[in-house]
Design a protein around this motif. Structure first.
Motif, short mmCIF file in Angstrom:
data_model
loop_
_atom_site.label_atom_id
_atom_site.label_comp_id
_atom_site.label_asym_id
_atom_site.label_seq_id
_atom_site.Cartn_x
_atom_site.Cartn_y
_atom_site.Cartn_z
N ILE A 1 0.84 -1.20 0.00
CA ILE A 1 0.00 0.00 0.00
C ILE A 1 0.88 1.25 0.00
N THR A 2 0.47 2.23 -0.83
CA THR A 2 1.20 3.49 -0.92
C THR A 2 0.22 4.65 -0.95
N LEU A 3 0.71 5.82 -0.59
CA LEU A 3 -0.07 7.06 -0.73
C LEU A 3 0.50 7.77 -1.94
N GLY A 4 -0.13 7.59 -3.10
CA GLY A 4 0.34 8.21 -4.33
C GLY A 4 1.73 7.77 -4.73
N GLY A 5 2.16 6.59 -4.34
CA GLY A 5 3.49 6.09 -4.67
C GLY A 5 4.48 6.19 -3.53
N CYS A 6 4.14 6.90 -2.46
CA CYS A 6 5.03 7.03 -1.30
C CYS A 6 4.70 5.94 -0.28
N PRO A 7 5.72 5.25 0.27
CA PRO A 7 5.46 4.18 1.24
C PRO A 7 5.05 4.74 2.60
N ALA A 8 4.62 3.83 3.45
CA ALA A 8 4.21 4.23 4.81
C ALA A 8 5.43 4.77 5.57
N ALA A 9 5.21 5.86 6.33
CA ALA A 9 6.29 6.45 7.11
C ALA A 9 6.52 5.69 8.40
N GLY A 10 5.49 4.98 8.89
CA GLY A 10 5.63 4.23 10.12
C GLY A 10 4.49 3.24 10.31
N ILE A 11 4.68 2.35 11.30
CA ILE A 11 3.67 1.34 11.62
C ILE A 11 3.45 1.35 13.12
#
Length: 176
Positions: free
Chosen positions: A105-115
């Motif tokens: 899952i990405t936000l417009g191609g950017c990966p998650a910053a944290g979990i």
């Protein structure tokens, strides 16, 4: 010559290979006391009849279609700041009890910053002008639109994917 068979054919004694058909008639002809075709008396006639044609066609009400408006998701939370967007996504995004992999899952191609591992939440943070955002300016204000993209991976060498690709629209609206 033999009497006609049930189907009205007469067998010739000279050439038994080629049967000769009698001409068809509506009335039964007795042949040697045997009726090859039998007409039922009026009392024994079948009671079946062709169905009657309906007098007027049945008019059904047209189906009313409703356009459904998008419903805010309880699995995605968005906070819009002055220059940043903060998006939190539950790992059970599809509500099927299967946690999604953060790499899918990405936000417009950017990966998650944290979990956040305890509540199983993925955290995305981005500047308003990054991560594939689009800007729309209207008379009422400004809209920054993002796409949350979920692309499930195939398992090993199998072409089977356990869920479908999902695209969720995320917006930050600022009024004048």
């Amino acid at each position: 010559m033999r009497p006609p068979s049930y189907w009205g054919t007469v067998m010739q004694t000279k050439s038994p290979v080629n049967p000769v058909k009698e001409p068809f008639s509506l009335f039964a002809k007795p042949v040697n006391g045997f009726h090859s075709k039998r007409i039922l008396p009026a009392a024994d006639q079948p009671e079946w009849m062709f169905p009657e044609v309906p007098m007027a066609p049945v008019n059904k009400q047209p189906v009313q279609l409703k356009v459904l408006e998008p419903v805010p998701s309880s699995r995605v939370a968005v906070r819009c700041g002055e220059s940043k967007i903060h998006v939190e996504v539950k790992q059970d995004l599809l509500g099927i009890g299967k946690l999604i992999d953060p790499e899918e899952i990405t936000l417009g191609g950017c990966p998650a910053a944290g979990i956040d591992h305890f509540p199983h939440v993925l955290i995305f943070e981005s500047e308003l002008h990054h991560c594939g955002s689009t800007l729309e300016v209207s008379q009422d204000g400004v809209i920054y639109a993002f796409k949350l993209l979920y692309h499930p991976k195939m398992w090993g060498m199998s072409p089977i994917i356990r869920s479908q690709r999902t695209e969720i629209d995320v917006e930050c609206r600022y009024t004048y």
